[in-house]
Design an enzyme around this catalytic site. Structure first.
Site, PDB file in Angstrom:
ATOM      1  N   ARG A  59       0.829  -1.216   0.000  1.00  0.00           N
ATOM      2  CA  ARG A  59       0.000   0.000   0.000  1.00  0.00           C
ATOM      3  C   ARG A  59       0.861   1.264   0.000  1.00  0.00           C
ATOM      4  O   ARG A  59       1.208   1.800   1.032  1.00  0.00           O
ATOM      5  CB  ARG A  59      -0.927   0.033   1.230  1.00  0.00           C
ATOM      6  CG  ARG A  59      -2.017   1.113   1.127  1.00  0.00           C
ATOM      7  CD  ARG A  59      -2.534   1.583   2.476  1.00  0.00           C
ATOM      8  NE  ARG A  59      -1.505   2.302   3.196  1.00  0.00           N
ATOM      9  CZ  ARG A  59      -1.109   2.024   4.431  1.00  0.00           C
ATOM     10  NH1 ARG A  59      -1.632   1.042   5.110  1.00  0.00           N
ATOM     11  NH2 ARG A  59      -0.153   2.745   4.996  1.00  0.00           N
ATOM     12  N   TYR A 113     -15.159  15.756 -15.865  1.00  0.00           N
ATOM     13  CA  TYR A 113     -15.727  14.417 -15.628  1.00  0.00           C
ATOM     14  C   TYR A 113     -16.641  14.506 -14.398  1.00  0.00           C
ATOM     15  O   TYR A 113     -16.310  15.170 -13.417  1.00  0.00           O
ATOM     16  CB  TYR A 113     -14.581  13.428 -15.399  1.00  0.00           C
ATOM     17  CG  TYR A 113     -15.036  12.074 -14.937  1.00  0.00           C
ATOM     18  CD1 TYR A 113     -15.651  11.194 -15.815  1.00  0.00           C
ATOM     19  CD2 TYR A 113     -14.874  11.673 -13.614  1.00  0.00           C
ATOM     20  CE1 TYR A 113     -16.088   9.952 -15.392  1.00  0.00           C
ATOM     21  CE2 TYR A 113     -15.302  10.433 -13.175  1.00  0.00           C
ATOM     22  CZ  TYR A 113     -15.913   9.582 -14.073  1.00  0.00           C
ATOM     23  OH  TYR A 113     -16.347   8.349 -13.650  1.00  0.00           O
ATOM     24  N   ASP A 184      -6.209  15.549 -17.021  1.00  0.00           N
ATOM     25  CA  ASP A 184      -6.778  14.212 -17.156  1.00  0.00           C
ATOM     26  C   ASP A 184      -6.689  13.851 -18.640  1.00  0.00           C
ATOM     27  O   ASP A 184      -7.395  14.416 -19.473  1.00  0.00           O
ATOM     28  CB  ASP A 184      -8.224  14.233 -16.652  1.00  0.00           C
ATOM     29  CG  ASP A 184      -8.892  12.854 -16.707  1.00  0.00           C
ATOM     30  OD1 ASP A 184      -8.479  12.028 -17.544  1.00  0.00           O
ATOM     31  OD2 ASP A 184      -9.845  12.640 -15.936  1.00  0.00           O
ATOM     32  N   LYS A 209     -10.106   2.747 -18.496  1.00  0.00           N
ATOM     33  CA  LYS A 209     -10.563   3.030 -19.857  1.00  0.00           C
ATOM     34  C   LYS A 209      -9.544   2.492 -20.873  1.00  0.00           C
ATOM     35  O   LYS A 209      -9.344   1.292 -20.933  1.00  0.00           O
ATOM     36  CB  LYS A 209     -10.822   4.527 -19.993  1.00  0.00           C
ATOM     37  CG  LYS A 209     -11.580   5.138 -18.795  1.00  0.00           C
ATOM     38  CD  LYS A 209     -12.979   4.591 -18.628  1.00  0.00           C
ATOM     39  CE  LYS A 209     -13.636   4.981 -17.310  1.00  0.00           C
ATOM     40  NZ  LYS A 209     -13.571   6.367 -16.937  1.00  0.00           N
TER      41      LYS A 209
HETATM   42  C1  LIG Z   1     -13.786   7.175 -15.835  1.00  0.00           C
HETATM   43  C2  LIG Z   1     -13.084   8.481 -15.744  1.00  0.00           C
HETATM   44  C3  LIG Z   1     -12.546   8.940 -14.539  1.00  0.00           C
HETATM   45  C4  LIG Z   1     -12.693   8.161 -13.242  1.00  0.00           C
HETATM   46  O1  LIG Z   1     -12.027   6.964 -13.308  1.00  0.00           O
HETATM   47  P1  LIG Z   1     -12.466   5.646 -12.448  1.00  0.00           P
HETATM   48  O2  LIG Z   1     -11.410   4.685 -12.822  1.00  0.00           O
HETATM   49  O3  LIG Z   1     -13.843   5.278 -12.891  1.00  0.00           O
HETATM   50  O4  LIG Z   1     -12.427   6.065 -11.015  1.00  0.00           O
HETATM   51  C5  LIG Z   1     -11.877  10.139 -14.542  1.00  0.00           C
HETATM   52  N1  LIG Z   1     -11.753  10.863 -15.669  1.00  0.00           N
HETATM   53  C6  LIG Z   1     -12.274  10.465 -16.843  1.00  0.00           C
HETATM   54  C7  LIG Z   1     -12.106  11.324 -18.044  1.00  0.00           C
HETATM   55  C8  LIG Z   1     -12.959   9.273 -16.922  1.00  0.00           C
HETATM   56  O5  LIG Z   1     -13.488   8.883 -18.090  1.00  0.00           O
END
Ligand SMILES: *Cc1c(COP(=O)(O)O)cnc(C)c1O
Length: 395
Positions: A59, A113, A184, A209
């Site tokens: 962790r 998001y 992001d 993703k």
């Molecule tokens: C899905 C997503 C997140 C969050 O990610 P998780 O793995 O679901 O916590 C953040 N930013 C974007 C652009 C996303 O598509």
């Protein structure tokens, strides 16, 4: 020790010893362990305090499988290091709470998001951190908000209208005002964009993703400098939202085909989006590679290898039209998430943007009939057939 044979339970535990292996394997081994043994007490004391290299506890302190995953992400994003997390949201939460303290202000672009928006508006204010939302296209407004900010935060491609941030201009503004810059980069993936080239200090992904790519994993990662990683690690050790070794393995396996998958996601999305734009039941397509998109020029610079695998389609007939289109699809699934093998769709007004008052939602560019599409890896002609028949069914 006497000659007495050790007891059954002792042998059941200690007879399992990893054989030393000095040959490479194409699949990085999964160190499915929480802890690591030391030769003496000083070695433990020095390692847990990061005074000498080695592993202490999975962790946040490190694990060889996590190290391998972080190294490949840092390599692909062109940063010195990376830190892995249990989810994209854990990454965002750790980033924001590492850089901002009570009384601080984060500047973020408005089209966030949903989870990040909720963290910004529902959670952080309870701890005295404010998030000021600005229009990312208005560089003057961004520059005016930056002085004194703890962090600037944006998204390379924003949901669901596929706005593309001018990372070059935004990164330059952040450096002028000496504000750490974070982005992001989930929708673009490192195969299409490397924001560190524009001076972004923290490049974040939901590995759930495109990096994972197969709908079988939840994770997050932030590529940054080693000093940035130390700040994130220190928070993550205390808050605990770190990645598990098996998820790092899944993400690495996904990354090994990322470039090839992104080519296919991108070429399929571009081909389908251009054809759907001609359909009489389609009012508008949001895809930055199409000349009709307001960020087409920015995308040509920031995303030279293509605008990615996500687009949005405004179906005629408002809320009913958008939902009927989703209901009529056979090959594409109605499901949340994106970036994997399967084509997934969602009607924005009734799902991701349901909490918005309709007027505010429309003002944000999200029309009643807007459906977000994550184009998967199926044959594009089959997807176009499916979407065309579903559009016909909305009449
Ligand atoms: C899905 C997503 C997140 C969050 O990610 P998780 O793995 O679901 O916590 C953040 N930013 C974007 C652009 C996303 O598509």
């Amino acid at each position: 020790m006497s000659e007495r044979r050790r007891g059954f339970q002792t042998r059941a535990i200690h007879a399992a010893v990893a054989p030393p292996v000095d040959q490479q394997t194409p699949s990085v081994p999964i160190y499915q362990t929480s802890t690591f043994r030391f030769d003496d007490a000083d070695a433990y004391a020095d390692t847990i305090a990061f005074r000498r290299p080695g592993y202490t506890y999975t962790r946040g302190y490190g694990n060889p499988t996590l190290d391998a995953f972080e190294a490949v992400v840092a390599e692909l994003e062109g940063t010195g290091a990376a830190m892995s997390f249990a989810s994209g949201m854990a990454a965002i939460h750790t980033l924001w709470t590492s850089l901002a303290s009570s009384g601080d202000r984060i500047v973020a672009t408005r089209a966030l998001y949903g989870g990040a928006f909720s963290l910004a508006t529902n959670v952080l204010p309870r701890f005295g951190v404010t998030v000021e939302l600005v229009d990312g296209r208005d560089l003057e407004a961004v520059a005016a908000a930056l002085p004194g900010a703890a962090l600037f935060y944006t998204e390379t491609i924003a949901n669901p209208t596929m706005d593309v941030a001018d990372l070059e201009a935004l990164g330059a503004r952040c450096r002028e005002h000496a504000v750490p810059a974070a982005v992001d980069n989930t929708f673009a993936s490192p195969a299409l964009c490397n924001p560190a080239e524009y001076g972004f200090d923290f490049v974040l992904h939901s590995t759930t993703k495109y990096l994972g790519g197969h709908h079988d994993h939840i994770g997050g990662v932030i590529a940054c400098s080693s000093e940035g990683r130390e700040a994130l690690r220190s928070t993550a050790i205390d808050t605990g939202g770190t990645m598990a070794p098996f998820d790092a393995w899944l993400a690495m396996r996904g990354i090994s085909t990322l470039g090839i998958r992104m080519e296919r996601h991108t070429s399929s999305a571009a081909w389908i989006a251009a054809r759907l734009a001609e359909h009489p039941r389609v009012e508008r397509i949001h895809y930055a590679a199409l000349p009709s998109h307001p960020d087409h020029g920015v995308a040509a610079r920031i995303l030279p290898n293509g605008a990615g695998g996500m687009f949005a389609v405004e179906v005629a007939g408002g809320v009913d039209g958008g939902k009927a289109f989703c209901d009529g699809l056979e090959l594409a699934w109605i499901a949340t998430s994106l970036g994997g093998t399967h084509t997934l769709v969602g009607h924005a007004a009734s799902t991701t943007h349901r909490q918005y008052p309709p007027e505010a939602r429309r003002a944000a560019g999200i029309s009643d009939g807007l459906v977000r599409v994550s184009v998967g890896l199926e044959d594009p002609a089959d997807l176009l057939d499916d979407m065309t028949q579903a559009l016909e069914a909305t009449r």
